[in-house]
Design a protein around this motif. Structure first.
Motif: not given
Lengths: 411, 290
Positions: A35-40, A124-125
């Motif tokens: 999820c963090a990678y997708g956000a970046l 929001i995850v």
């Protein structure tokens, strides 16, 4: 000091810089990390959050990576503050994210409503865990499906996506940022403790595979700009972020197209809320994302989402091998609800089983949509236990009038 | 400078478009909705005066407010980028704005119920971070917009609609709390002290780090009705008669300071502020990331 002057853009150089920081194109990751990678990769440059199991790894990953990419990671004093900072950062021009789980998601509800009312793009995850209350912090659940839709007070629409793999955690979080900008609305990525904590292979998308929806800016001068006036059929107004000399006024009060409050005018309220709802529901077809397998000749079917879909597909395949005409419809876009896909399926099959890791939530929405000729049965599993394939295949084979399998409650 | 405290509705003031502070206001929102004798107009005037003295262009200001009468001081009247947020959360919203727009002045104006009551936790932590925000907490000793309920700052013994026999709770010393939590600048003034107030607001806006001015402001309608102080001047007289400079207050015992309003500068420090340090980490990391 850095900080975006206008809005975030994603050019090839930025993409390559992010990929250098993320490392290998193929890696073995946890869902929360993905999820963090997708956000970046979506250009996220602001994260605010508060530690909570089983979502903390998203925050930890961004705490480590965000400074290396020039963005900001802020650990706030609670989840109310986290979503508030995320909304504030969005108005400052950033693509902003928070990640949480049930108790934190509950705390965020008022401000999620504020984000809908003020048309603030943000993501929001929610890594769902077993509730209510503190519940089972380390156990997965799907108990927040309806809270996502109805958790804040009043009438509003929300966009929600439910990944079922670590790769999809990346893909759906990335997509969530684009949808947030396109519709000027909060978007919720509904994972669960199982998807969030399991590890799988992830492949980073190539630059030309990534769509990037930049925030739409006003084209008129500040004196002519109405921040809450829809200018075309999308019903989504251009958004002048703070610091661009538009002196935009934003409130959670019922407001006119200028943004200024008008709190006792039924016509203005109806016009505003109708537009906020219709800017999502009018795009229901574009926002429909499903996976369909074995549906062409299906006589019975499972409607499923999230981690449960992994075992449901296994069950359907097993039944097919046994000659049973079982079908599989997986909901990826949860809200707005993919009504047409569910309605069409209900017209074609005699029985629909809805396995959920709750005591029956989306099953109610499904029942509203299908004709009486189609039996719809919930198949709940709570306590953190993902369904077994055999439970789903057995339910698909069981007529609703027959006795319920032991230990399961008909909902 | 025209910072009048009038007892009648200032119906004609908004027509005085030649007034040098008039340009800071959203004309279409005037006249204000403040009650007769309310202190919020004085605070708005003092704030516009402070901005004007600083020659600070409104395009470089983001106002963030909460819910309640005093949140309406800038929202919608002061014409800048404005985020009128949920009850109590202004400081948390402002944190997100400031982190991503460090070049802007981010200023919060809200009430005691909003900032010290429902938003108390955010207040402590924003002060602890010493983030470069300016906060003007307008303290009218009650929840005025909802009709005069007791708030965390209501004096002990006072009558309100939810303490109809008398308030048994001691009031929160919000300015002292913020000073203890680590803010760079804290002062307290009242609407009686218009000129020192405007100067303190000006100073707070310029001061790097978390700066906080508690402004005691009258609410003759919602609060005054229960304590039989029905005009603005009743409160201004009280502020005049019971306020004491902090330099003098330091000589007095706690007992002697009961029912006194201590005014002046409580604290000033030059601790490094939060956003600067946050981006220093980024610079360090980007220096050896490749």
């Amino acid at each position: 000091m850095p900080g975006p002057a206008g809005v975030v853009q994603m050019d090839k150089a930025s993409y390559e810089q992010i990929c250098r920081i993320l490392g290998e194109k193929r890696s073995f990751l946890q869902g929360d990390v993905a999820c963090a990678y997708g956000a970046l990769l979506a250009g996220c440059d602001f994260f605010a959050g508060y530690p909570i199991t089983p979502a903390t790894e998203t925050a930890e990953t961004l705490a480590r990576l965000m400074p290396r990419l020039g963005g900001a990671f802020v650990q706030m004093e609670d989840e109310i503050a986290s979503i508030a900072a995320v909304i504030g950062a969005s108005w400052a021009g950033s693509r902003s994210l928070t990640a949480t789980s049930g108790p934190g998601f509950s705390l965020m509800q008022e401000n999620i409503g504020y984000a809908c009312m003020s048309e603030t793009p943000c993501v929001i995850v929610n890594v769902q865990r077993s509730g209510p209350s503190t519940g089972q912090p380390t156990e997965p659940a799907q108990g927040d499906m309806m809270q996502t839709r109805w958790g804040s007070h009043g009438d509003y629409e929300i966009i929600a996506l439910a990944p079922n793999s670590v790769q999809e955690c990346l893909d759906m979080t990335l997509l969530a940022f684009n949808l947030a900008e396109e519709y000027r609305n909060p978007v919720v990525v509904l994972t669960d403790g199982e998807v969030g904590h399991m590890r799988e292979k992830v492949i980073l998308p190539e630059y030309d595979e990534i769509a990037f929806t930049a925030r739409r800016q006003p084209t008129v001068a500040p004196a002519d700009y109405l921040p809450f006036q829809s200018v075309d059929e999308s019903l989504v107004p251009p958004m002048a972020t703070f610091g661009t000399a538009y002196r935009t006024y934003v409130t959670g009060l019922t407001h006119k197209e200028s943004g200024l409050p008008t709190t006792d005018d039924a016509v203005a309220h109806t016009r505003l809320i109708t537009r906020l709802v219709e800017k999502i529901t009018r795009h229901r077809v574009e926002l429909t994302r499903v996976e369909e397998q074995f549906l062409d000749d299906a006589e019975v079917a499972v409607i499923v989402y999230g981690i449960t879909s992994r075992v449901a597909l296994n069950a359907v395949r097993t039944l097919r091998q046994q000659g049973v005409k079982a079908g599989y419809l997986r909901l990826i876009g949860i809200w707005p609800f993919p009504e047409e896909k569910v309605r069409q399926l209900g017209e074609r099959v005699s029985r629909i089983i809805v396995p959920e890791m709750n005591l029956g939530q989306l099953v109610h929405r499904i029942r509203e949509l299908v004709p009486d000729s189609c039996q719809v049965s919930a198949l709940p599993s709570i306590g953190g236990r993902v369904h077994l394939p055999a439970e789903i295949s057995s339910a698909l084979m069981t007529d609703r009038k027959s006795p319920e399998p032991e230990g399961q409650h008909h909902v | 400078m025209k910072l009048s405290q009038t007892e009648t509705p200032p119906e004609d003031c908004c027509e005085d478009s030649n007034h040098r502070l008039h340009k800071y206001l959203r004309q279409e929102t005037l006249p204000t909705t403040f009650c007769v004798g309310c202190g919020c107009g004085t605070v708005l005037g003092a704030f516009a005066q402070a901005v004007d003295e600083l020659s600070l262009p409104p395009e470089e200001i983001v106002m963030v407010t909460g819910i309640g009468c005093s949140s309406w001081i800038p929202s919608p009247y002061f014409k800048a980028d404005t985020l009128h947020t949920t009850h109590g959360r202004a400081l948390a919203f402002a944190t997100g704005v400031k982190v991503m727009l460090p070049r802007m002045k981010v200023i919060v104006i809200a009430g005691d119920g909003d900032i010290a009551g429902i938003g108390g936790n955010h207040l402590i932590h924003a002060a602890r971070r010493n983030i470069d925000l300016t906060v003007f907490m307008v303290n009218n000793w009650n929840y005025g917009m909802t009709g005069g309920q007791m708030s965390p700052t209501t004096p002990q013994g006072a009558l309100t609609t939810t303490s109809p026999y008398h308030n048994v709770e001691p009031p929160l010393k919000a300015a002292e709390l913020v000073a203890a939590a680590g803010a760079n600048y804290v002062s307290r003034w009242t609407t009686y002290h218009v000129f020192p107030l405007a100067e303190a607001m000006q100073y707070a806006i310029s001061k790097k780090g978390f700066s906080f001015v508690e402004i005691i402001a009258q609410c003759p309608v919602s609060y005054g009705k229960m304590v039989n102080m029905r005009s603005g001047s009743d409160f201004l007289n009280l502020y005049r008669d019971t306020s004491i400079r902090i330099e003098q207050a330091r000589e007095l015992s706690e007992e002697e300071l009961v029912d006194k309003i201590v005014v002046g500068k409580l604290v000033e420090r030059d601790a490094e502020e939060y956003v600067t340090k946050l981006y220093q980490v980024n610079s360090e990391q980007s220096a050896h990331k490749e």
